[in-house]
Write a protein that holds these residues in place. Structure first.
Motif, mmCIF file in Angstrom:
data_model
loop_
_atom_site.group_PDB
_atom_site.id
_atom_site.type_symbol
_atom_site.label_atom_id
_atom_site.label_comp_id
_atom_site.label_asym_id
_atom_site.label_seq_id
_atom_site.Cartn_x
_atom_site.Cartn_y
_atom_site.Cartn_z
ATOM 1 N N ASP A 147 0.815 -1.216 0.000
ATOM 2 C CA ASP A 147 0.000 0.000 0.000
ATOM 3 C C ASP A 147 0.846 1.261 0.000
ATOM 4 O OD1 ASP A 147 1.029 -0.381 2.496
ATOM 5 O OD2 ASP A 147 -0.842 -0.039 3.585
ATOM 6 N N ARG A 148 2.065 1.179 -0.540
ATOM 7 C CA ARG A 148 2.958 2.336 -0.588
ATOM 8 C C ARG A 148 3.275 2.685 -2.035
ATOM 9 N NH1 ARG A 148 5.830 3.729 4.030
ATOM 10 N NH2 ARG A 148 6.445 5.490 2.712
ATOM 11 N N PRO A 149 2.539 3.637 -2.625
ATOM 12 C CA PRO A 149 2.815 3.997 -4.022
ATOM 13 C C PRO A 149 4.121 4.759 -4.205
ATOM 14 C CG PRO A 149 1.154 5.453 -3.114
ATOM 15 C CD PRO A 149 1.401 4.390 -2.080
ATOM 16 N N ASP A 150 4.800 5.101 -3.106
ATOM 17 C CA ASP A 150 6.053 5.848 -3.214
ATOM 18 C C ASP A 150 7.272 4.942 -3.270
ATOM 19 O OD1 ASP A 150 5.899 4.935 -0.609
ATOM 20 O OD2 ASP A 150 6.757 6.755 0.272
ATOM 21 N N ARG A 151 7.066 3.640 -3.484
ATOM 22 C CA ARG A 151 8.216 2.740 -3.582
ATOM 23 C C ARG A 151 7.903 1.560 -4.487
ATOM 24 N NH1 ARG A 151 9.171 1.675 2.575
ATOM 25 N NH2 ARG A 151 8.889 3.922 2.440
ATOM 26 N N LEU A 152 8.952 1.031 -5.080
ATOM 27 C CA LEU A 152 8.893 -0.167 -5.911
ATOM 28 C C LEU A 152 10.115 -1.024 -5.614
ATOM 29 C CD1 LEU A 152 7.823 1.254 -9.410
ATOM 30 C CD2 LEU A 152 6.459 -0.246 -7.950
ATOM 31 N N GLY A 153 10.075 -2.247 -6.082
ATOM 32 C CA GLY A 153 11.246 -3.108 -6.020
ATOM 33 C C GLY A 153 11.946 -3.163 -7.370
ATOM 34 N N LEU A 154 13.170 -3.651 -7.350
ATOM 35 C CA LEU A 154 13.944 -3.880 -8.571
ATOM 36 C C LEU A 154 14.644 -5.220 -8.411
ATOM 37 C CD1 LEU A 154 14.781 -2.426 -11.265
ATOM 38 C CD2 LEU A 154 16.901 -1.817 -10.097
ATOM 39 N N MET A 155 14.625 -6.034 -9.460
ATOM 40 C CA MET A 155 15.250 -7.361 -9.412
ATOM 41 C C MET A 155 16.091 -7.583 -10.657
ATOM 42 S SD MET A 155 13.457 -11.166 -9.174
ATOM 43 C CE MET A 155 13.439 -11.326 -7.385
ATOM 44 N N TRP A 156 17.236 -8.234 -10.478
ATOM 45 C CA TRP A 156 18.056 -8.694 -11.596
ATOM 46 C C TRP A 156 18.827 -9.927 -11.164
ATOM 47 C CZ3 TRP A 156 19.294 -4.576 -8.518
ATOM 48 C CH2 TRP A 156 20.553 -4.573 -7.915
ATOM 49 N N HIS A 157 19.311 -10.692 -12.127
ATOM 50 C CA HIS A 157 20.110 -11.883 -11.838
ATOM 51 C C HIS A 157 21.479 -11.720 -12.485
ATOM 52 C CE1 HIS A 157 16.426 -14.748 -11.150
ATOM 53 N NE2 HIS A 157 16.302 -13.592 -10.512
ATOM 54 N N ALA A 158 22.483 -12.240 -11.798
ATOM 55 C CA ALA A 158 23.859 -12.204 -12.293
ATOM 56 C C ALA A 158 24.538 -13.500 -11.891
ATOM 57 C CB ALA A 158 24.600 -10.992 -11.723
ATOM 58 N N PRO A 159 25.617 -13.879 -12.595
ATOM 59 C CA PRO A 159 26.306 -15.118 -12.244
ATOM 60 C C PRO A 159 26.747 -15.124 -10.780
ATOM 61 C CG PRO A 159 27.084 -14.292 -14.350
ATOM 62 C CD PRO A 159 26.212 -13.223 -13.774
ATOM 63 N N ALA A 160 26.660 -16.297 -10.160
ATOM 64 C CA ALA A 160 27.001 -16.400 -8.736
ATOM 65 C C ALA A 160 28.476 -16.117 -8.485
ATOM 66 C CB ALA A 160 26.636 -17.794 -8.225
ATOM 67 N N TYR A 161 29.321 -16.351 -9.496
ATOM 68 C CA TYR A 161 30.755 -16.120 -9.283
ATOM 69 C C TYR A 161 31.126 -14.638 -9.335
ATOM 70 C CZ TYR A 161 30.749 -15.790 -14.415
ATOM 71 O OH TYR A 161 30.478 -15.435 -15.708
ATOM 72 N N ASP A 162 30.194 -13.789 -9.726
ATOM 73 C CA ASP A 162 30.468 -12.357 -9.823
ATOM 74 C C ASP A 162 30.636 -11.781 -8.419
ATOM 75 O OD1 ASP A 162 30.419 -9.583 -10.139
ATOM 76 O OD2 ASP A 162 28.960 -9.664 -11.773
ATOM 77 N N THR A 163 31.812 -11.267 -8.120
ATOM 78 C CA THR A 163 32.105 -10.724 -6.786
ATOM 79 C C THR A 163 32.065 -9.201 -6.764
ATOM 80 O OG1 THR A 163 34.489 -10.763 -7.257
ATOM 81 C CG2 THR A 163 33.527 -12.712 -6.195
ATOM 82 N N GLY A 164 31.517 -8.593 -7.794
ATOM 83 C CA GLY A 164 31.446 -7.137 -7.845
ATOM 84 C C GLY A 164 30.515 -6.565 -6.786
ATOM 85 N N THR A 165 30.687 -5.282 -6.517
ATOM 86 C CA THR A 165 29.828 -4.565 -5.574
ATOM 87 C C THR A 165 28.745 -3.836 -6.358
ATOM 88 O OG1 THR A 165 31.649 -4.278 -4.007
ATOM 89 C CG2 THR A 165 29.755 -2.792 -3.797
ATOM 90 N N TRP A 166 27.501 -4.150 -6.038
ATOM 91 C CA TRP A 166 26.367 -3.598 -6.763
ATOM 92 C C TRP A 166 25.765 -2.422 -6.005
ATOM 93 C CZ3 TRP A 166 24.990 -5.429 -11.561
ATOM 94 C CH2 TRP A 166 25.522 -6.666 -11.954
ATOM 95 N N ALA A 167 25.235 -1.467 -6.745
ATOM 96 C CA ALA A 167 24.541 -0.320 -6.152
ATOM 97 C C ALA A 167 23.457 0.132 -7.122
ATOM 98 C CB ALA A 167 25.512 0.822 -5.857
ATOM 99 N N VAL A 168 22.439 0.779 -6.579
ATOM 100 C CA VAL A 168 21.329 1.302 -7.378
ATOM 101 C C VAL A 168 21.125 2.761 -7.010
ATOM 102 C CG1 VAL A 168 18.870 1.117 -7.899
ATOM 103 C CG2 VAL A 168 20.207 -0.952 -7.525
ATOM 104 N N GLU A 169 20.918 3.602 -8.026
ATOM 105 C CA GLU A 169 20.648 5.019 -7.811
ATOM 106 C C GLU A 169 19.369 5.412 -8.547
ATOM 107 O OE1 GLU A 169 25.203 6.687 -7.171
ATOM 108 O OE2 GLU A 169 24.225 6.950 -9.122
ATOM 109 N N VAL A 170 18.641 6.365 -7.973
ATOM 110 C CA VAL A 170 17.378 6.841 -8.525
ATOM 111 C C VAL A 170 17.454 8.347 -8.675
ATOM 112 C CG1 VAL A 170 14.920 7.177 -8.036
ATOM 113 C CG2 VAL A 170 15.964 4.944 -7.668
#
Length: 556
Positions: free
Chosen positions: A136-159
């Protein structure tokens, strides 16, 4: 011996000496006027600048102090100053001398939209918007993605909503390493996008080790109460090798909906992870209509999403990918006992699935959420569910009664309770048991899939004593045009979203169609479009080319 000068000469000499003395000795010559400021260079780089990116201002000048407007403050000659423009901006350099003399020069900074961007090597499933766990919160959404399990990079999201990028909370991930999927181990990443402006557009980007690897501009936030919205609904979507799957996806995107509801059988034939990756995502999150990147889609379980499991029968390993390919609310009834779940045995073989699904299994099969002026209630209608369970019925009642006053009440599940198919597999009436609950709690629309066709009933209720055809009481006065107030829910079947046609599975009886049915179109693929605000719901059924096949209106 020198000759004496004439007397006149002596007098003239004295006069000249006196004049010279008066000019040079009594006062100084006036000083040169102060130098005016001079602007040697004033420029912006880069210009045009990509939206949300900084631009650097450089200034060189003499004869005074410099200042930048609007509101950028002082700047010294030779100094560089960076700022992020919110839109096309005229920046004025003003140089003021000690005596008050002023010189000004302006540079216009142009802002261009930043393009969508994807680095395909970074993802096995590109980012897509999700409903997330805030129903019931129209001011937020989720985001999903898949990447290889061996990927050790640091992920970040900006809006970005107003011009500057804002870092979201760190994303979380779960391991997806499912035997039988023939897919190497992956990690399913999720992030929360907030705060968003309800009903507004926003941009988002995904960074890996500080480098942009994905960006979408003009994504749409969920609608808040009081905001008009367009909702598309379709079921039985992506069947391998059927061109109708993609043509319907493109037709849906052309309607520019704010929200899409997928009423089951999302990816054929068994709802496995490899089928999602090979067919579903390329249709709805790639290709010419990458809908899920910028608009919210909500997934609902059908029989093909659970590989046709019945009560007591274990599904094949690798199925049930729904539970780690979607991130949706966990506000369902929590019915973990009594046969409300598929039989995942042997337990050891299903342990990797349970790790990937986490709390989503089985809770994510039933949930509710709000968008605009509507409460949507989602139900798992597969046969392992016990529709007569008092706990389930109580949850449905509570979810419906909890809708804010004036909201439309729309219930969605895959298997229709009532239909006129002549085919055994689709002539399935088990969900009819819930109709008395739905009519009692003032549901407006019940939307299903399962039949690869479009069908609409009249508004109807059930007389006490049964849930079969003999007890149906249709509202014969309602026509959806001149008379738009309905006595009872309307059932919509919109299962022509891309699966193989069921046109041969319908046979109109010699005495005519059943009296509670008002429309049936089984010879083409189609989808439903709802335009709704607080007082009016306009419904259209459309084919992939945009032709209107059926329409009606509901009002309060």
């Amino acid at each position: 011996m020198n000759s004496p000068r004439p007397a006149g000469t002596l007098v003239l000499t004295c006069v000249l000496l006196v004049l010279a003395a008066c000019r040079g000795g009594g006062s100084k010559a006036p000083a040169d006027p102060p130098a005016a400021p001079v602007i040697l260079r004033f420029e912006a780089d880069p210009n045009p600048v990509e939206a949300g990116s900084p631009v650097t201002l450089r200034a060189e000048f003499t004869g005074g102090k410099g200042a930048l407007d609007p509101g950028l403050g002082a700047i010294a000659s030779g100094q560089a100053l960076a700022f992020v423009p919110l839109g096309d901006t005229s920046v004025v350099l003003t140089v003021t001398s000690p005596s008050g003399q002023v010189r000004s020069e302006a540079v216009k900074v142009q802002v261009k939209p930043s393009p969508d961007f994807e680095d395909p090597a970074s993802f096995t499933v590109p980012p897509c918007l999700q409903l997330g766990e805030a129903p019931d919160r129209p001011d937020r959404l989720g985001l999903m993605w898949h990447a290889p399990a061996y990927d050790t990079g640091t992920w970040a999201v900006e809006v970005r909503t107003t011009g500057t990028w804002v870092r979201m909370a760190d994303p979380a991930s779960t391991l997806v390493d499912i035997p039988g999927t023939q897919v190497p181990a992956q990690r399913a990443w999720t992030a929360v996008l907030k705060p968003l402006e309800p009903g507004g557009t926003f941009d988002y980007r995904v960074l890996r080790d500080g480098r942009r690897v994905f960006q979408v501009n003009g994504a749409r936030a969920r609608m808040a109460p009081g905001q008009r919205q367009r909702v598309v609904i379709a079921g039985d979507l992506v069947e391998p090798g059927n061109p109708a799957s993609r043509s319907i996806a493109e037709g849906i995107a052309a309607q520019k909906p704010d929200l899409m509801l997928a009423v089951g059988d999302l990816s054929y034939p068994h709802g496995t992870y490899q089928e999602y990756r090979a067919h579903f995502y390329p249709t709805y999150n790639g290709g010419p209509a990458p809908f899920m990147r910028s608009r919210l889609m909500v997934g609902i379980l059908g029989n093909h999403d659970v590989a046709h499991v019945d009560r007591g029968a274990p599904p094949p390993l690798g199925s049930l990918a729904y539970y780690y390919c979607w991130d949706q609310p966990l506000n369902g009834p929590g019915l973990l006992q009594g046969g409300h779940v598929a039989n995942l045995s042997p337990a050891q073989a299903w342990a990797p699935f349970r790790q990937a699904a986490g709390a989503r299994y089985p809770a994510m099969g039933n949930f509710w959420f709000d968008s605009g002026d509507a409460r949507f209630v989602v139900l798992d209608s597969n046969r392992y569910m016990h529709r007569d369970d008092p706990a389930l019925r109580h949850w449905v009642e509570t979810a419906l009664d909890g809708a804010p006053a004036g909201f439309w009440r729309i219930v969605l599940y895959h298997h229709p309770g009532f239909n006129q198919s002549s085919f055994k597999h689709t002539n399935d009436w088990h969900m009819a048991q819930l109709w008395p609950v739905l009519q009692r709690h003032r549901v407006d629309l019940v939307v299903n899939g399962h039949l690869h066709a479009y069908a609409r009933t009249r508004p109807f209720t059930l007389a006490p004593g049964g849930v079969d055809e003999a007890h149906i009481l249709p509202d014969l006065a309602y026509d959806g045009a001149a008379t738009t107030k309905a006595a009872g829910p309307i059932q919509i079947i919109t299962g022509a979203g891309g699966g193989i046609s069921h046109k041969n599975r319908f046979r109109v009886p010699a005495k005519g169609p059943k009296p509670f049915h008002q429309a049936l179109i089984a010879d083409r693929h189609s989808f439903s479009v709802l335009d709704l605000d607080r007082d009016r719901l306009r419904f259209r059924q459309m084919d992939g080319a945009g032709a209107v096949l059926d329409q009606f209106t509901l009002t309060r």
